[in-house]
Write a protein that holds these residues in place. Structure first.
Motif, PDB file in Angstrom:
ATOM      1  N   GLU A 298       0.848  -1.229   0.011  1.00 29.73           N
ATOM      2  CA  GLU A 298       0.076   0.049  -0.130  1.00 29.73           C
ATOM      3  C   GLU A 298       0.768   1.176  -0.052  1.00 29.73           C
ATOM      4  O   GLU A 298       0.442   2.257  -0.740  1.00 29.73           O
ATOM      5  CB  GLU A 298      -1.036   0.068   1.455  1.00 29.73           C
ATOM      6  CG  GLU A 298      -2.072  -0.919   1.161  1.00 29.73           C
ATOM      7  CD  GLU A 298      -2.878  -1.004   2.398  1.00 29.73           C
ATOM      8  OE1 GLU A 298      -4.274  -1.177   2.422  1.00 29.73           O
ATOM      9  OE2 GLU A 298      -2.287  -0.876   3.500  1.00 29.73           O
ATOM     10  N   LYS A 299       1.997   1.353   0.839  1.00 29.93           N
ATOM     11  CA  LYS A 299       2.785   2.563   1.004  1.00 29.93           C
ATOM     12  C   LYS A 299       3.962   2.704   0.228  1.00 29.93           C
ATOM     13  O   LYS A 299       4.473   3.767  -0.079  1.00 29.93           O
ATOM     14  CB  LYS A 299       2.934   2.508   2.506  1.00 29.93           C
ATOM     15  CG  LYS A 299       1.785   2.678   3.362  1.00 29.93           C
ATOM     16  CD  LYS A 299       2.216   2.726   4.975  1.00 29.93           C
ATOM     17  CE  LYS A 299       0.857   2.698   5.835  1.00 29.93           C
ATOM     18  NZ  LYS A 299       1.367   2.681   7.296  1.00 29.93           N
ATOM     19  N   LYS A 309      -3.444  -2.767  -7.821  1.00 32.12           N
ATOM     20  CA  LYS A 309      -3.007  -2.819  -6.516  1.00 32.12           C
ATOM     21  C   LYS A 309      -3.916  -3.253  -5.561  1.00 32.12           C
ATOM     22  O   LYS A 309      -3.826  -4.020  -4.581  1.00 32.12           O
ATOM     23  CB  LYS A 309      -2.368  -1.412  -5.965  1.00 32.12           C
ATOM     24  CG  LYS A 309      -1.582  -1.485  -4.565  1.00 32.12           C
ATOM     25  CD  LYS A 309      -1.151  -0.120  -4.190  1.00 32.12           C
ATOM     26  CE  LYS A 309       0.059   0.363  -4.992  1.00 32.12           C
ATOM     27  NZ  LYS A 309       0.605   1.622  -4.307  1.00 32.12           N
ATOM     28  N   LYS A 310      -5.159  -2.708  -5.839  1.00 34.67           N
ATOM     29  CA  LYS A 310      -6.346  -3.130  -5.133  1.00 34.67           C
ATOM     30  C   LYS A 310      -6.604  -4.799  -5.004  1.00 34.67           C
ATOM     31  O   LYS A 310      -6.944  -5.325  -4.195  1.00 34.67           O
ATOM     32  CB  LYS A 310      -7.564  -2.549  -5.443  1.00 34.67           C
ATOM     33  CG  LYS A 310      -8.943  -2.683  -4.862  1.00 34.67           C
ATOM     34  CD  LYS A 310     -10.120  -2.234  -5.676  1.00 34.67           C
ATOM     35  CE  LYS A 310     -11.268  -2.618  -4.966  1.00 34.67           C
ATOM     36  NZ  LYS A 310     -12.521  -1.725  -5.523  1.00 34.67           N
ATOM     37  N   ILE A 313      -3.971  -6.485  -3.096  1.00 35.29           N
ATOM     38  CA  ILE A 313      -4.269  -6.565  -1.516  1.00 35.29           C
ATOM     39  C   ILE A 313      -5.246  -7.582  -1.164  1.00 35.29           C
ATOM     40  O   ILE A 313      -5.167  -8.328  -0.303  1.00 35.29           O
ATOM     41  CB  ILE A 313      -4.572  -4.930  -1.188  1.00 35.29           C
ATOM     42  CG1 ILE A 313      -3.379  -4.139  -1.128  1.00 35.29           C
ATOM     43  CG2 ILE A 313      -5.112  -5.146   0.168  1.00 35.29           C
ATOM     44  CD1 ILE A 313      -3.677  -2.826  -1.025  1.00 35.29           C
TER      45      ILE A 313
END
Length: 482
Positions: A298-299, A309-310, A313
């Protein structure tokens, strides 16, 4: 194991096996008697390949197995693939001194083994020389997913009877209700290999084909014979792999039993060496690594687009962690039912091996068309290793891995375990997002969930590492890392 009996028997158990019609070896001529010589008119490649799989648990030329459907990971399906070679083709085909030595070592082994079984040396050399070419068949690049019905596969590659091969590879006594028709679906990993293979076989002398196929089966059996065969194979391995000594018999036996009767031996190991507090601590550690992975994703990840990215995750959250052992091995009834067909004799090592090979050769067949139990796992509990499964999106840490120096337990600072087994947890977790794992979604289905932009960025980042390592030079060899 009665080693004295094994030495006295020498090659007799293998020669008895080679008397069977499907395993007759042309190179032996009339060694076993005029009535059991190989007969070209009666040679049936399909039947021989199928029987080598069912009787010897060995895939030659074509590998048939059952595993989850890549695009429907909840169901098991038949898969067809290129069978493995003795060694990588690249170890033989170049003009380097090493490759030439490997080729010569392979040919000498292919000649010497039939001679040790009674074949005349001149005839063995004459017949086995052309077999070397089949031993160096090139591997084809895999197309991940090629689904065919058996009838469509037959139309595509008509030189081989695929329906008969699949049927012959299944023990009808074990699975009397498992009926295979031409509508049965399969996944063919390398269609081009299959096409090229059977075109080649159709123009290759059938004696050469038979010599190769049976040779591959014999090769996998010679290490279960007397010591003269072990030492001959050691001479070959000394050239090709650098091996300098024989593995002790007790070591081979333990490893073999662990590999073939893995749930029974796993139960014994767990009862004696695994404590439940290890499992709880490991599960807690895995959640810590998972949190850190998602936090970095995330960071710190600046190259994935937002949608990819979603999904990454979501996949990281969905990774199922399995620790220690599958629960079913604690069920005595299950274990006893699993191995009731086996009966071992101290005086018949070869026979013990052969019956376990028949046993494990059919283990995957029973899953055909069944649902994949995603919450279950089938890894040997004694294994000192860890795994990621793309089809079930699982990370697995068998009890054998949860020992020092990888896992330190509650009596030591947690930092020791995070620094040892934690590294392995992180490694397995990232397999779900590497250049193979990223092709499967959170449910284990083959699906391109990465955007093209993220794939391009990934390749760009990895190229940086490739370029870095390519510059590392090994002075003694005069070579760069590839």
């Amino acid at each position: 194991m009665n080693e004295t009996a094994l030495e006295l028997l020498d090659a007799k158990p293998l020669l008895k096996e080679l008397r069977k019609r499907e395993f007759r070896w042309p190179v032996l001529g009339n060694v076993l008697g005029a009535d059991v010589q190989w007969d070209e008119e009666k040679f049936d490649l399909l039947h021989t390949l199928a029987q080598i799989r069912t009787q010897h648990s060995k895939s030659v030329l074509v590998r048939l197995y059952v595993s989850p459907d890549d695009k429907n990971s909840q169901r098991y399906i038949i898969k067809l693939d290129q069978a493995s070679l003795v060694l990588s083709r690249e170890d033989y085909i170049t003009n380097t001194t090493e490759a030439q030595a490997n080729r010569e070592a392979l040919l000498r082994l292919m000649v010497d083994v039939p001679v040790m079984l009674g074949a005349p040396e001149e005839a063995a050399e004459q017949q086995m020389k052309p077999v070397v070419c089949l031993s160096l068949w090139p591997r084809k690049s895999r197309n991940m997913y090629n689904k065919y019905s058996l009838s469509k596969l037959q139309r595509t590659i008509p030189e081989f009877n695929w329906l008969s091969f699949v049927r012959a590879s299944i023990d009808s006594k074990l699975y009397p209700d498992l009926s295979i028709s031409s509508s049965e679906h399969t996944i063919v990993r390398v269609p081009q290999y299959m096409k090229d293979l059977f075109k080649l076989l159709n123009v290759t002398d059938s004696r050469t084909v038979a010599n190769y196929v049976v040779w591959r089966s014999v090769l996998s059996r010679i290490t279960t014979l007397s010591r003269r065969f072990l030492y001959r194979y050691l001479d070959f391995a000394r050239v090709t792999t650098g091996t300098t000594s024989l593995t002790p018999r007790w070591d081979k036996c333990v490893n073999y039993i662990e590999g073939t009767l893995m749930y029974a031996t796993g139960r014994l190991f767990v009862d004696k060496h695994f404590q439940e507090d290890k499992k709880h601590m490991m599960e807690e550690l895995i959640e810590g690594i998972r949190w850190a992975f998602i936090d970095m994703l995330e960071k710190e990840n600046d190259w994935m687009d937002a949608e990819t990215k979603k999904k990454a995750i979501q996949k990281a959250h969905a990774v199922l962690a399995k620790v220690g052992y599958p629960e079913f091995i604690l069920n005595d009834t299950y274990i006893n039912e699993d191995i009731k067909r086996l009966s071992f004799s101290e005086k018949d090592y070869f026979g013990n091996v052969m019956q376990t090979l028949r046993f494990i050769s059919q283990a995957d067949i029973g899953w055909l068309r069944k649902n994949v139990p995603r919450t279950e796992w089938f890894t040997n509990p004694t294994t000192v290793n860890a795994f990621y499964s793309s089809s079930t999106n699982q990370i697995r840490f068998p009890a054998g891995e949860l020992q020092k120096p990888f896992f330190w337990g509650l009596d030591y600072p947690r930092s020791l375990s995070y620094g040892a087994i934690g590294v392995i947890v992180g490694h397995e977790l990232t397999h779900g997002f590497d250049n193979n794992g990223r092709k499967y979604d959170k449910d284990g289905n083959l699906d391109q969930w990465w955007s093209n932009a993220s794939i391009a960025s990934f390749n760009d980042k990895t190229q940086c590492m490739i370029d870095q390592y390519n510059t590392y030079h090994w002075k003694e060899a005069g070579l760069n890392v590839q």
